[in-house]
Design a protein around this motif. Structure first.
Motif, PDB file in Angstrom:
ATOM      1  N   ALA A 119     -17.304  34.985  11.321  1.00 42.08           N
ATOM      2  CA  ALA A 119     -16.966  35.861  12.449  1.00 42.08           C
ATOM      3  C   ALA A 119     -16.794  35.046  13.729  1.00 42.08           C
ATOM      4  N   ALA A 120     -17.680  34.077  13.943  1.00 38.98           N
ATOM      5  CA  ALA A 120     -17.568  33.213  15.121  1.00 38.98           C
ATOM      6  C   ALA A 120     -16.275  32.411  15.081  1.00 38.98           C
ATOM      7  N   GLY A 121     -15.896  31.952  13.895  1.00 43.04           N
ATOM      8  CA  GLY A 121     -14.661  31.192  13.742  1.00 43.04           C
ATOM      9  C   GLY A 121     -13.424  32.015  14.073  1.00 43.04           C
ATOM     10  N   ILE A 122     -13.455  33.309  13.769  1.00 41.45           N
ATOM     11  CA  ILE A 122     -12.323  34.182  14.095  1.00 41.45           C
ATOM     12  C   ILE A 122     -12.129  34.260  15.608  1.00 41.45           C
ATOM     13  N   VAL A 123     -13.239  34.477  16.332  1.00 44.21           N
ATOM     14  CA  VAL A 123     -13.146  34.569  17.798  1.00 44.21           C
ATOM     15  C   VAL A 123     -12.631  33.251  18.377  1.00 44.21           C
ATOM     16  N   ALA A 124     -13.151  32.125  17.867  1.00 45.75           N
ATOM     17  CA  ALA A 124     -12.700  30.812  18.350  1.00 45.75           C
ATOM     18  C   ALA A 124     -11.213  30.610  18.078  1.00 45.75           C
ATOM     19  N   SER A 125     -10.740  31.054  16.917  1.00 47.50           N
ATOM     20  CA  SER A 125      -9.319  30.892  16.566  1.00 47.50           C
ATOM     21  C   SER A 125      -8.420  31.701  17.485  1.00 47.50           C
ATOM     22  N   VAL A 126      -8.823  32.942  17.779  1.00 55.07           N
ATOM     23  CA  VAL A 126      -8.017  33.791  18.664  1.00 55.07           C
ATOM     24  C   VAL A 126      -7.901  33.156  20.048  1.00 55.07           C
ATOM     25  N   ILE A 127      -9.012  32.651  20.567  1.00 55.22           N
ATOM     26  CA  ILE A 127      -8.985  32.007  21.886  1.00 55.22           C
ATOM     27  C   ILE A 127      -8.096  30.759  21.856  1.00 55.22           C
ATOM     28  N   GLY A 128      -8.196  29.978  20.785  1.00 52.25           N
ATOM     29  CA  GLY A 128      -7.413  28.747  20.676  1.00 52.25           C
ATOM     30  C   GLY A 128      -5.914  28.973  20.715  1.00 52.25           C
ATOM     31  N   THR A 129      -5.449  30.137  20.216  1.00 51.09           N
ATOM     32  CA  THR A 129      -4.004  30.401  20.194  1.00 51.09           C
ATOM     33  C   THR A 129      -3.392  30.441  21.591  1.00 51.09           C
ATOM     34  N   PHE A 130      -4.183  30.762  22.616  1.00 52.81           N
ATOM     35  CA  PHE A 130      -3.650  30.882  23.976  1.00 52.81           C
ATOM     36  C   PHE A 130      -3.357  29.520  24.611  1.00 52.81           C
ATOM     37  N   PHE A 131      -3.770  28.440  23.960  1.00 54.59           N
ATOM     38  CA  PHE A 131      -3.598  27.109  24.537  1.00 54.59           C
ATOM     39  C   PHE A 131      -2.468  26.315  23.886  1.00 54.59           C
ATOM     40  N   VAL A 132      -1.681  26.969  23.047  1.00 57.36           N
ATOM     41  CA  VAL A 132      -0.549  26.299  22.398  1.00 57.36           C
ATOM     42  C   VAL A 132       0.682  26.457  23.281  1.00 57.36           C
ATOM     43  N   ARG A 133       0.935  25.448  24.094  1.00 54.52           N
ATOM     44  CA  ARG A 133       2.076  25.442  25.017  1.00 54.52           C
ATOM     45  C   ARG A 133       2.660  24.041  25.059  1.00 54.52           C
ATOM     46  N   VAL A 134       3.969  23.929  25.290  1.00 49.77           N
ATOM     47  CA  VAL A 134       4.605  22.616  25.345  1.00 49.77           C
ATOM     48  C   VAL A 134       5.709  22.626  26.400  1.00 49.77           C
ATOM     49  N   LYS A 135       5.885  21.500  27.097  1.00 44.80           N
ATOM     50  CA  LYS A 135       6.984  21.343  28.033  1.00 44.80           C
ATOM     51  C   LYS A 135       8.236  20.914  27.271  1.00 44.80           C
ATOM     52  N   GLU A 136       9.390  21.048  27.913  1.00 42.24           N
ATOM     53  CA  GLU A 136      10.658  20.738  27.246  1.00 42.24           C
ATOM     54  C   GLU A 136      10.689  19.309  26.732  1.00 42.24           C
ATOM     55  N   SER A 137      10.110  18.383  27.482  1.00 40.42           N
ATOM     56  CA  SER A 137      10.106  16.982  27.068  1.00 40.42           C
ATOM     57  C   SER A 137       8.832  16.601  26.323  1.00 40.42           C
ATOM     58  N   GLY A 138       7.970  17.582  26.090  1.00 46.25           N
ATOM     59  CA  GLY A 138       6.681  17.298  25.465  1.00 46.25           C
ATOM     60  C   GLY A 138       6.758  17.252  23.953  1.00 46.25           C
ATOM     61  N   ASN A 139       5.610  16.966  23.338  1.00 50.56           N
ATOM     62  CA  ASN A 139       5.501  16.861  21.885  1.00 50.56           C
ATOM     63  C   ASN A 139       4.836  18.123  21.335  1.00 50.56           C
ATOM     64  N   PRO A 140       5.529  18.905  20.485  1.00 51.87           N
ATOM     65  CA  PRO A 140       4.921  20.114  19.921  1.00 51.87           C
ATOM     66  C   PRO A 140       3.628  19.824  19.155  1.00 51.87           C
TER      67      PRO A 140
END
Length: 683
Positions: free
Chosen positions: A273-294
């Motif tokens: 259950a704790a891992g589910i909450v951590a995973s949901v929060i982690g999804t909000f930090f997946v961002r990349v700039k145009e010249s960045g590395n996915p």
């Protein structure tokens, strides 16, 4: 249900609710041009046709096995054959998780292509959101299914060992569906991929995903049925298997401690259950700039989720074990169990780092394979095989250290908790993994809808990272398979009463040798199936080039449906033998050779299966990215002799990494869980 039970249930609801939100968000994105939508619809229809046929066949298998389980449990007086109910619920949840993921992926692929017309970050956002639907559906259905059955069975049985014996059928159902989905989907996708590459790219000299290639739609369909639906069922099985393995050993520990405390049985669900909450929060930090590395963007989200999981694991273990629980002279403490979970999490991360090194396009192993391509296909294949073999060393050392150190901290139960720690953040790990096939489809749609070069360049950047994330995901699954299989094996020995496994006994040694052979036989069946299906696909593509006027000139329309039909029939027919091999092996050796021989078989399967799975997954990923490295301009670029050699190597690696390799970790766990289910019968 107490307050903590509601917390577990809410975590599952959170996962499914957020998955629904992500799916709705994806559906609101711009679907693209009329041509993009048309191609996306063709891929969706082909995928749905295969899924319906595959699920119908798997449904018949589930019904047949459920009937056998019901009567076998009735014969030994186990209530109303509730193992059969657990098996069916596990199978349904596994199949449902894969189906939800497939629907989201086919909805996201052409929208990712359209997003790539504006920016790399927009394309990543759509592809990752589509992948997160699968990841969060897997963990949500897994936790809710287990909690429901546990609470349903607890009033029926007098103690936790009996309850867990029945609940283990859930893992068996999940594993069975995962195996057939992975093997069937893998045969489908690689038959189409190999046929499209060998005839379209090598013989006709047309680009990858060119609409003139009759197998290109089947190839894109395969990404969804194999790498999304199949992978979803695969990771669902890994996830629930690690939880149930820990719960089973927790119930054994409870009995040994002489106290009916539910802490050790429920702790795996609290951590999940704790891992589910951590995973949901982690999804909000997946961002990349145009010249960045996915890759960096995906790694950031995963690492944040892992960091949050470590904090949560500390809080959960401290709250649940304020005092040590003694099992004989072994004390299980909050600190020990927390350390075991962190060991698993760190081990999984390290396996991912090693896997990335051997499979990433910008690392030296892949560059070595690309350079070897300049002297032909033979040297490319030799280099790829050697890299795959080298890549087994690091993960095996990591797994071995994790086993020994977690056992030192908390005994066999600690090993099970380490396996769970490795997969606690499956929600985001699988989201990262599932984004790859969506990006791959997006690239194909960009090619077929004749988008500007910069669009295909963006989707190719996402796809190249997807190859690496897929290999990392397989590394996690393989590592957890070793730890989970060991936990299941320990539970099996407790049930059948094996205190010592004597290697000097002929039955045991024969079992080890036979077990070590089985991953080779299984892989041979899977590879042979891909080869035969690909042969039929190649003949069909050649026939269409010969008989349908104007295909290569772009004035004639290929018969895409015929190629989809070839892959579908081949996959459904040829997935039966590998699937039955995995299910029947424990039954045959258990009843004919006895508990000792079956223990040897499980030892052999786990040992050689882990090594084969790592080797095949990493070699295949390295071959694929070596081809992409050359297509990026190295060693002559597209159309060069090195590129032609790399295509051959990639074609050899396709069934390695997408059919046989990922299916082996399911073979390891399925044989273990079937052995645990039948253990009372062969005791």
């Amino acid at each position: 249900m107490n307050l903590l039970d509601y917390v577990i249930a809410l975590s599952g609801v959170l996962a499914l609710g957020f998955a629904y939100y992500q799916a709705r968000w994806v559906s609101k994105q711009d679907p693209g041009s009329e041509k993009m939508v048309e191609i996306g619809q063709a891929i969706r229809e082909g995928s749905m046709a295969f899924i319906k046929a595959e699920y119908k066949m798997m449904g018949l298998f589930v019904v047949a096995v459920a009937i056998l389980l019901y009567f076998s449990n009735e014969s030994r007086g186990a209530g109303l054959g509730l193992v059969a109910l657990s098996f069916v619920v596990g199978a349904v949840c596994s199949g449902l998780a894969g189906f939800i993921g497939f629907k989201a992926a086919t909805n996201a692929n052409h929208r990712t292509t359209q997003a790539a017309t504006s920016s790399l970050n927009a394309a990543l956002a759509v592809a990752f959101a589509g992948g997160s639907v699968l990841g969060l559906s897997v963990v949500g259905l897994g936790v809710l299914g287990l909690l429901f059955l546990l609470k349903f069975y607890t009033p029926i049985y007098s103690g936790f060992p009996e309850t867990m014996e029945v609940l283990s059928g859930f893992a068996m159902g999940a594993s069975s569906i995962a195996l057939f989905a992975r093997v069937g989907g893998g045969i489908f996708t690689k038959a189409a991929d190999v046929g499209a590459d060998l005839v379209g790219k090598l013989e006709a000299g047309i680009p990858e995903d060119d609409p003139r290639n009759p197998a290109t739609i089947a190839d894109n369909v395969g990404d969804n049925v194999g790498d999304v639906a199949g992978m979803g069922a695969d990771l669902f099985e890994s996830y629930v298997g690690s939880i149930i393995g820990a719960m089973v050993l927790g119930s054994v520990a409870v009995t040994a401690a002489g106290a009916e405390t539910p802490v050790l049985v429920m702790l795996p669900l609290y951590l999940a259950a704790a891992g589910i909450v951590a995973s949901v929060i982690g999804t909000f930090f997946v961002r990349v700039k145009e010249s960045g590395n996915p890759q960096n963007a995906l790694t950031t989200g995963t690492m944040i989720a892992a960091g949050l999981m470590i904090i949560a694991a500390w809080l959960v273990t401290q709250a649940q074990l304020p005092e040590a629980i003694f099992i004989g002279d072994k004390a299980l403490t909050a600190t020990g169990l927390f350390t075991s979970s962190v060991i698993g999490l760190v081990a999984g991360t390290l396996i991912g780092i090693v896997t990335e090194y051997y499979t990433a396009e910008n690392k030296s192993p892949v560059a070595t394979i690309a350079a070897a391509s300049e002297t032909g296909a033979a040297t490319n294949i030799i280099a790829g095989l050697s890299i795959g073999m080298f890549s087994t060393v690091g993960p095996v050392f990591i797994i071995a250290i994790a086993i020994v150190s977690s056992h030192m901290m908390s005994g066999l139960y600690g090993i099970a908790i380490a396996a769970l720690g490795m997969l606690a953040t499956t929600g985001i790990q699988l989201a990262v993994d599932a984004y790859g096939p969506i990006a791959d489809n997006a690239g194909g749609i960009a090619e077929m809808s004749h988008q500007p070069p910069e669009v295909r360049e963006r989707t190719d950047r996402l796809d190249a990272v997807g190859n690496t994330t897929a290999a990392i995901g397989k590394g996690f699954a393989i590592g957890s398979a070793a730890l989970t299989a060991l936990a299941m094996f320990a539970a099996y020995t407790k049930v059948v009463g094996l205190e010592v496994i004597d290697l000097s006994q002929p039955k045991v040694m024969a079992g080890i040798l036979l077990g070590a052979m089985l991953p080779f036989l299984f892989s041979g069946l899977a590879m042979k199936a891909v080869g035969e299906a690909a042969f039929a696909m190649i003949e069909e593509v050649r026939r269409q080039f010969r008989e349908i006027p104007g295909i290569l000139e772009g004035t004639g329309r290929p018969d895409y449906a015929a190629c989809v039909d070839i892959s579908t029939k081949a996959a459904l027919r040829k997935m039966i033998a590998p699937g039955l091999l995995a299910v029947l092996t424990p039954v045959v050796f258990g009843f004919l050779g006895g508990p000792e021989m079956l223990a040897g078989v499980l030892t052999g399967i786990t040992t050689s299966g882990v090594l084969m799975a790592i080797f095949m997954a990493n070699a295949g990923g390295a071959w694929d990215n070596a081809k992409k490295h050359i297509e990026g301009g190295a060693h002559g670029g597209k159309g060069s002799p090195a590129h032609m050699a790399a295509i051959t190597g990639d074609t050899v690696g396709d069934p390695f990494k997408d059919t046989a390799g990922p299916s082996l970790n399911i073979l390891i766990k399925l044989t273990s869980v079937v052995s645990l289910v039948i253990a009372p019968l062969i005791k």
